[in-house]
Design a protein around this motif. Structure first.
Motif, PDB file in Angstrom:
ATOM      1  N   VAL A  46       0.812  -1.214   0.000  1.00 34.38           N
ATOM      2  CA  VAL A  46       0.000   0.000   0.000  1.00 34.38           C
ATOM      3  C   VAL A  46       0.847   1.267   0.000  1.00 34.38           C
ATOM      4  O   VAL A  46       0.323   2.353  -0.250  1.00 34.38           O
ATOM      5  CB  VAL A  46      -0.989   0.017   1.187  1.00 34.38           C
ATOM      6  N   THR A  47       2.134   1.134   0.314  1.00 30.19           N
ATOM      7  CA  THR A  47       3.036   2.280   0.193  1.00 30.19           C
ATOM      8  C   THR A  47       4.375   1.762  -0.303  1.00 30.19           C
ATOM      9  O   THR A  47       4.896   0.773   0.213  1.00 30.19           O
ATOM     10  CB  THR A  47       3.256   2.993   1.546  1.00 30.19           C
ATOM     11  N   ASP A  48       4.927   2.418  -1.293  1.00 29.39           N
ATOM     12  CA  ASP A  48       6.213   2.002  -1.834  1.00 29.39           C
ATOM     13  C   ASP A  48       7.345   2.675  -1.063  1.00 29.39           C
ATOM     14  O   ASP A  48       7.133   3.536  -0.214  1.00 29.39           O
ATOM     15  CB  ASP A  48       6.291   2.344  -3.328  1.00 29.39           C
ATOM     16  N   CYS A  49       8.539   2.241  -1.408  1.00 27.45           N
ATOM     17  CA  CYS A  49       9.768   2.749  -0.800  1.00 27.45           C
ATOM     18  C   CYS A  49      10.256   3.942  -1.610  1.00 27.45           C
ATOM     19  O   CYS A  49      10.293   3.885  -2.839  1.00 27.45           O
ATOM     20  CB  CYS A  49      10.800   1.620  -0.820  1.00 27.45           C
ATOM     21  N   ASN A  50      10.619   5.024  -0.920  1.00 28.11           N
ATOM     22  CA  ASN A  50      11.150   6.198  -1.605  1.00 28.11           C
ATOM     23  C   ASN A  50      11.993   7.010  -0.629  1.00 28.11           C
ATOM     24  O   ASN A  50      12.183   6.585   0.521  1.00 28.11           O
ATOM     25  CB  ASN A  50      10.010   7.031  -2.210  1.00 28.11           C
ATOM     26  N   SER A  51      12.454   8.145  -1.075  1.00 33.91           N
ATOM     27  CA  SER A  51      13.420   8.905  -0.267  1.00 33.91           C
ATOM     28  C   SER A  51      12.860   9.308   1.090  1.00 33.91           C
ATOM     29  O   SER A  51      13.609   9.476   2.051  1.00 33.91           O
ATOM     30  CB  SER A  51      13.856  10.157  -1.032  1.00 33.91           C
ATOM     31  N   GLY A  52      11.549   9.453   1.186  1.00 28.25           N
ATOM     32  CA  GLY A  52      10.946   9.831   2.456  1.00 28.25           C
ATOM     33  C   GLY A  52      10.356   8.674   3.228  1.00 28.25           C
ATOM     34  O   GLY A  52       9.822   8.857   4.328  1.00 28.25           O
ATOM     35  N   HIS A  53      10.414   7.481   2.652  1.00 24.56           N
ATOM     36  CA  HIS A  53       9.803   6.285   3.265  1.00 24.56           C
ATOM     37  C   HIS A  53      10.683   5.103   2.875  1.00 24.56           C
ATOM     38  O   HIS A  53      10.503   4.530   1.795  1.00 24.56           O
ATOM     39  CB  HIS A  53       8.369   6.122   2.712  1.00 24.56           C
ATOM     40  N   PRO A  54      11.638   4.732   3.741  1.00 27.03           N
ATOM     41  CA  PRO A  54      12.708   3.823   3.311  1.00 27.03           C
ATOM     42  C   PRO A  54      12.336   2.349   3.286  1.00 27.03           C
ATOM     43  O   PRO A  54      13.202   1.493   3.126  1.00 27.03           O
ATOM     44  CB  PRO A  54      13.795   4.085   4.361  1.00 27.03           C
ATOM     45  N   GLY A  55      11.045   2.044   3.444  1.00 27.49           N
ATOM     46  CA  GLY A  55      10.575   0.672   3.334  1.00 27.49           C
ATOM     47  C   GLY A  55       9.264   0.613   2.592  1.00 27.49           C
ATOM     48  O   GLY A  55       8.882   1.573   1.908  1.00 27.49           O
ATOM     49  N   LYS A  56       8.572  -0.526   2.707  1.00 30.99           N
ATOM     50  CA  LYS A  56       7.290  -0.701   2.030  1.00 30.99           C
ATOM     51  C   LYS A  56       6.257  -1.175   3.040  1.00 30.99           C
ATOM     52  O   LYS A  56       6.587  -1.915   3.968  1.00 30.99           O
ATOM     53  CB  LYS A  56       7.426  -1.738   0.904  1.00 30.99           C
ATOM     54  N   PHE A  58       2.630  -3.191   3.817  1.00 35.53           N
ATOM     55  CA  PHE A  58       1.828  -4.280   3.268  1.00 35.53           C
ATOM     56  C   PHE A  58       0.588  -4.537   4.111  1.00 35.53           C
ATOM     57  O   PHE A  58       0.639  -4.466   5.351  1.00 35.53           O
ATOM     58  CB  PHE A  58       2.660  -5.569   3.192  1.00 35.53           C
ATOM     59  N   THR A  59      -0.520  -4.839   3.422  1.00 35.68           N
ATOM     60  CA  THR A  59      -1.764  -5.256   4.067  1.00 35.68           C
ATOM     61  C   THR A  59      -2.387  -6.366   3.220  1.00 35.68           C
ATOM     62  O   THR A  59      -1.884  -6.726   2.160  1.00 35.68           O
ATOM     63  CB  THR A  59      -2.780  -4.102   4.159  1.00 35.68           C
TER      64      THR A  59
END
Ligand SMILES: [Zn+2]
Length: 203
Positions: A46-56, A58-59
């Motif tokens: 539900v959210t990918d990994c990027n410069s502001g969110h260093p992981g992913k 899952f649901t």
């Protein structure tokens, strides 16, 4: 992750974080061959990994930021989490409370170091393993827990989800880790048919 869940309500993504994250842009692609949940339902990123969110994130069971007010009977806090790979529990973080819209709030987590030294961290959980413990693929390691920061709309409630970090070089804090975004979970955010022998090319 505690401080960095993007807010995607109403189609708007907003990311907050308490430090810049560091990434290994040359990390080779890694595919996890085992899933972190045991369910017949589709596990979704539900959210990918990027410069502001260093992981992913899952649901499953239909749980998604965009309809987070819905009840998810199979995807609630308490859902068991299973190790995607074997390794040694490098650290366990416990006793961190739920925070709402507080980017400095730390989460509980379980971090497992594999034979290649890379660390897979399972975040927003209650740990059921201890530091130093050896785990195998598929071992029960944690349950989803309301721990760490969840960004929630006024009147809403936190969406249970598993945040996974792939840390190529662990540091002493989230601000010191070196992360990779170059990974996926087969059958969750990577097509399971990729390894179907009937799809192999011949000659
Ligand atoms: Zn996350």
């Amino acid at each position: 992750m505690d401080s960095i869940e993007p807010q995607q309500w109403g189609g708007q993504a907003r990311t907050r974080q308490s430090c810049p994250f560091h990434f290994d842009q040359n990390a080779p692609f890694h595919l996890y061959m085992s899933k972190p949940f045991i369910t017949s339902q589709q596990i979704k990123r539900v959210t990918d990994c990027n410069s502001g969110h260093p992981g992913k994130d899952f649901t499953f069971d239909g749980a998604h930021w965009s309809n987070a007010y819905m009840p998810y009977p199979n995807m609630d806090f308490g859902t068991p989490v299973y190790a995607m790979e074997p390794g040694t529990v490098l650290w366990v973080q416990e006793g961190k409370p739920l925070c709402i819209n507080d980017p400095k709030c730390e989460p509980n987590s379980v971090a497992i170091q594999s034979a290649d030294r890379v660390v897979t961290e399972y975040v927003h959980v209650t740990p059921w393993v201890k530091k130093g413990q050896q785990v195998n693929t598929g071992d029960f390691i944690a349950t989803l827990a309301p721990s760490g920061n969840f960004n929630v709309q006024p009147g809403g409630k936190p969406l249970p989800h598993l945040h996974i970090n792939r840390i190529t070089t662990p540091g002493n804090s989230v601000c010191e880790h070196i992360f990779s975004c170059n990974w996926a979970i087969v059958g969750a955010d990577f097509p399971s048919w990729y390894f179907n022998p009937f799809h192999h090319h011949h000659r």
